[in-house]
Each structure stands twice: as C-alpha cells, then as structure tokens.
Design a protein around this motif. Structure first.
Motif, PDB file in Angstrom:
ATOM      1  N   ASP A  23      67.005  41.766 -15.095  1.00 33.78           N
ATOM      2  CA  ASP A  23      67.881  40.860 -15.834  1.00 33.78           C
ATOM      3  C   ASP A  23      67.307  39.452 -15.945  1.00 33.78           C
ATOM      4  N   ALA A  24      66.039  39.301 -15.608  1.00 35.50           N
ATOM      5  CA  ALA A  24      65.426  37.970 -15.612  1.00 35.50           C
ATOM      6  C   ALA A  24      65.308  37.431 -17.030  1.00 35.50           C
ATOM      7  N   SER A  25      65.441  36.129 -17.153  1.00 37.47           N
ATOM      8  CA  SER A  25      65.272  35.435 -18.430  1.00 37.47           C
ATOM      9  C   SER A  25      64.170  34.409 -18.263  1.00 37.47           C
ATOM     10  N   GLU A  43      64.225  39.046 -21.448  1.00 34.36           N
ATOM     11  CA  GLU A  43      64.897  38.110 -22.359  1.00 34.36           C
ATOM     12  C   GLU A  43      64.125  36.796 -22.379  1.00 34.36           C
ATOM     13  N   THR A  44      63.885  36.256 -23.566  1.00 36.23           N
ATOM     14  CA  THR A  44      63.072  35.047 -23.688  1.00 36.23           C
ATOM     15  C   THR A  44      63.855  33.890 -24.304  1.00 36.23           C
ATOM     16  N   ILE A  45      63.469  32.701 -23.879  1.00 31.92           N
ATOM     17  CA  ILE A  45      63.946  31.460 -24.477  1.00 31.92           C
ATOM     18  C   ILE A  45      62.709  30.802 -25.085  1.00 31.92           C
ATOM     19  N   THR A  84      57.391  40.781 -28.217  1.00 30.55           N
ATOM     20  CA  THR A  84      56.632  41.631 -27.294  1.00 30.55           C
ATOM     21  C   THR A  84      57.287  41.652 -25.922  1.00 30.55           C
ATOM     22  N   PHE A  85      57.704  40.482 -25.428  1.00 30.94           N
ATOM     23  CA  PHE A  85      58.388  40.414 -24.134  1.00 30.94           C
ATOM     24  C   PHE A  85      59.715  41.172 -24.195  1.00 30.94           C
ATOM     25  N   ALA A  86      60.440  41.000 -25.304  1.00 28.28           N
ATOM     26  CA  ALA A  86      61.736  41.662 -25.445  1.00 28.28           C
ATOM     27  C   ALA A  86      61.581  43.178 -25.468  1.00 28.28           C
ATOM     28  N   GLN A  87      60.476  43.672 -26.029  1.00 27.01           N
ATOM     29  CA  GLN A  87      60.250  45.111 -26.091  1.00 27.01           C
ATOM     30  C   GLN A  87      60.113  45.706 -24.687  1.00 27.01           C
TER      31      GLN A  87
END
Length: 334
Positions: A248-250, A273-275, A266-269
């Motif tokens: 669950d890390a962002s 989760e990205t900001i 790519t990270f989301a795949q």
C-alpha cells in the motif's frame, strides 16, 4: 483483450516497416536467413534482459531508421545506391525536409512543450494524492530502457561529482522531503554502475548532497543497478518491501517532465501508487502561449534543436516499447 490485440498488430507493423527499410537500404543478397535469425535472437534477448549493454548497442543500430537524423542519413545513402549520376531526387528531398524540420527550434519547442504541458497537467490532477501521504520519494535517472548504459561514462559531472541532469532532481527531492514533514524514505534510482557493474563515485556524492540538504543518512537508499523505469520500479518495490512498507506504499516520483507519465504508469503497473513531480522543464514559454514571442532564430536550424527533437522522439519510441511489453498500467493515458 483489445490491448493484447493492439500489441500484436503493432509488433507486426513495426516488423514490416523495419524489414521494408532494410530491404531498400541493404542489398537483398545480404538479408539472408542468417541475418533474420540474428535479428530474431536480438528480439529474444531484448525481452529477457532489455538493459544489457549488447542489447542496447544493437537497439541503437536497429532504431536508426526511427529517428530524424538516422532516417535522413538512410534516405541519402539509399538515394546514392546507383551512383552520383543517378541520384534519387525524391529521397534526397525527403531527407532534407526531415533534417530541416527536426532541426528547427520551433519544431523542437512545440514537440517538447506538448510533452511537458501534458506532464504538468498529469501532476496537478485532482486524483493525485497529497505529498504528506508519501512513504518514499524516488529520484529517477535518465536511462529510459533499451539504451547503452555506458553513456554514463561520458556524462558531464558537476563540482560535486554528480551528473548535471541528476543534481537538480536531488535538490528538489531534498526540498520535498522537508515539505512532507513525515520523514519519508528517499530512494535514488539512477543506474550508477559502470561497465564492470561497480558503483561509480557518484553514490557517495549523492548521499553527501542529500545529507547536507537535511535528509538523514538512515533515510537514504541508493539503487545503483537500475537503468530504466521498469527496473527502477522493480527495485523500488523490493526496497519498500524490505522497509516493511508493503503493497500500500505511495511514492513521490521525481523525474524528467518528458518521461514522468511513462514512469508513473510503469510504477502503477507494479502496484505502486505514485505522486508525480516532474522536473527538468526545457520550455518555459511554449508556442501558442501569451509569453511566447516568435523570433527569427526559431526558424534557423540548430544542433541543439535537433537533439531536443530526438529526445522527444526517443521517449515516444520507448513508450511504444513499454506498451508492447505490457509494462504500462494505462497505455492510452500516456
């Protein structure tokens, strides 16, 4: 299913285009089954290990027809196949036009501004979590996929011994760390190894710079192996797991405005989760904006403009490759 079918059709289209180009440039007698086998072997290797130096070097050769300068040169060489007295005028004209438009500052500004404005809109989307929700800040390097990682040996370094493209991102990451107020992990994923797989002197310089900007040394992690967004995402996932941050890390993603959308996808795949926080903007006043003033110099070809245009084209090609590999969570949103 639609995505898979699109990938298959796109692979077939790229194969046909490359084959037709090579048929027009290389005499058919040399395009034997052995040559086809070598290309097929390269494709397999690219799937197994896309960051390998040999694969990167071969990709640089095969992608020549897909870039402005390479395509123009191939057209010129093809026009001269029958000798100077039988030059194919249409190909020479096409090569000249490709070089001309790719080298115009106005063309470079327009292409780059499209990517950068898209990245800015992406980063300010209402669905992007707040900075205080981040468990980590990830600083990406410049390698984008099938590239020869040995280019780092020729990268200009600043006075701190850090590549000039990475240094501003580190300063920005340190500022984001202070603004977050939640003591997030700072991960630098920049492919900092040389040809022999040894860490370069940049690693300690990066730690010293971040520590000097207020980031505690025990909150700094260096991923020196990654040479692209995909490998960075995998390594970052492992680091987060080791730190007990779980699935669950962002993370705050700090990278070039031109490729931040692909990197985030790519990270989301991989479920991260990205900001997004884009940096390294090349265009301050894009064409069409109120602040943009057209100058005579914008219509004079330059090497710098050609390099900028090629950089955007490289990102398009890499995004297509990532899509073909299924590495993007939302390909249509890139």
């Amino acid at each position: 299913m639609f995505e898979l079918l699109t990938r298959i059709l796109l692979w077939a289209l790229i194969g046909i285009i490359l084959w037709r180009i090579f048929l027009n440039v290389i005499p058919r007698i040399y395009l034997t089954w052995l040559g086809g086998l070598l290309i097929f072997t390269f494709v397999i290797l690219a799937f197994i290990n896309p960051t390998d130096d040999t694969v990167g070097a071969v990709w640089q050769i095969l992608s020549i027809p897909l870039k402005p300068l390479g395509l123009a040169l191939l057209l010129l060489l093809s026009a001269l196949r029958s000798g100077l007295k039988a030059v194919v005028g249409n190909q020479v004209m096409a090569a000249a036009l490709i070089l001309l438009f790719s080298s115009l500052p106005l063309t470079a500004y327009w292409l780059t501004s499209q990517s950068e404005r898209s990245a800015q809109a992406f980063a300010t989307n209402d669905n992007v979590p707040a900075l205080t929700a981040a468990d980590a800040i990830v600083v990406l390097g410049d390698s984008s996929g099938l590239l020869d990682s040995s280019y780092r040996t020729r990268t200009e370094l600043d006075e701190d011994g850090i590549s000039t493209s990475l240094s501003p991102r580190l300063l920005y990451a340190a500022r984001l760390y202070r603004d977050a107020g939640t003591n997030p992990l700072v991960i630098v994923s920049a492919g900092l190894q040389d040809r022999e797989g040894e860490d370069t002197g940049e690693v300690q310089s990066i730690i010293n710079l971040l520590a000097g900007m207020g980031v505690p040394s025990n909150r700094i992690e260096i991923d020196s192996e990654s040479a692209g967004a995909r490998t960075s995402a995998r390594e970052v996932a492992e680091i987060l797991e080791d730190q007990g941050l779980g699935d669950d890390a962002s993370v705050v993603l700090v990278g070039s405005a031109i490729n931040i959308r692909r990197a985030s996808s790519t990270f989301a795949q991989l479920g991260i989760e990205t900001i997004p926080r884009p940096t390294d903007f090349s265009i301050l006043a894009p064409p069409g904006s109120e602040d943009f003033q057209l100058r005579i110099a914008d219509f004079i070809p330059s090497v710098e403009a050609l390099a900028l245009t090629t950089r955007v084209v490289d990102e398009y090609l890499t995004s297509i490759y990532y899509f073909l590999r299924g590495w993007l969570s939302n390909p249509m949103g890139i």
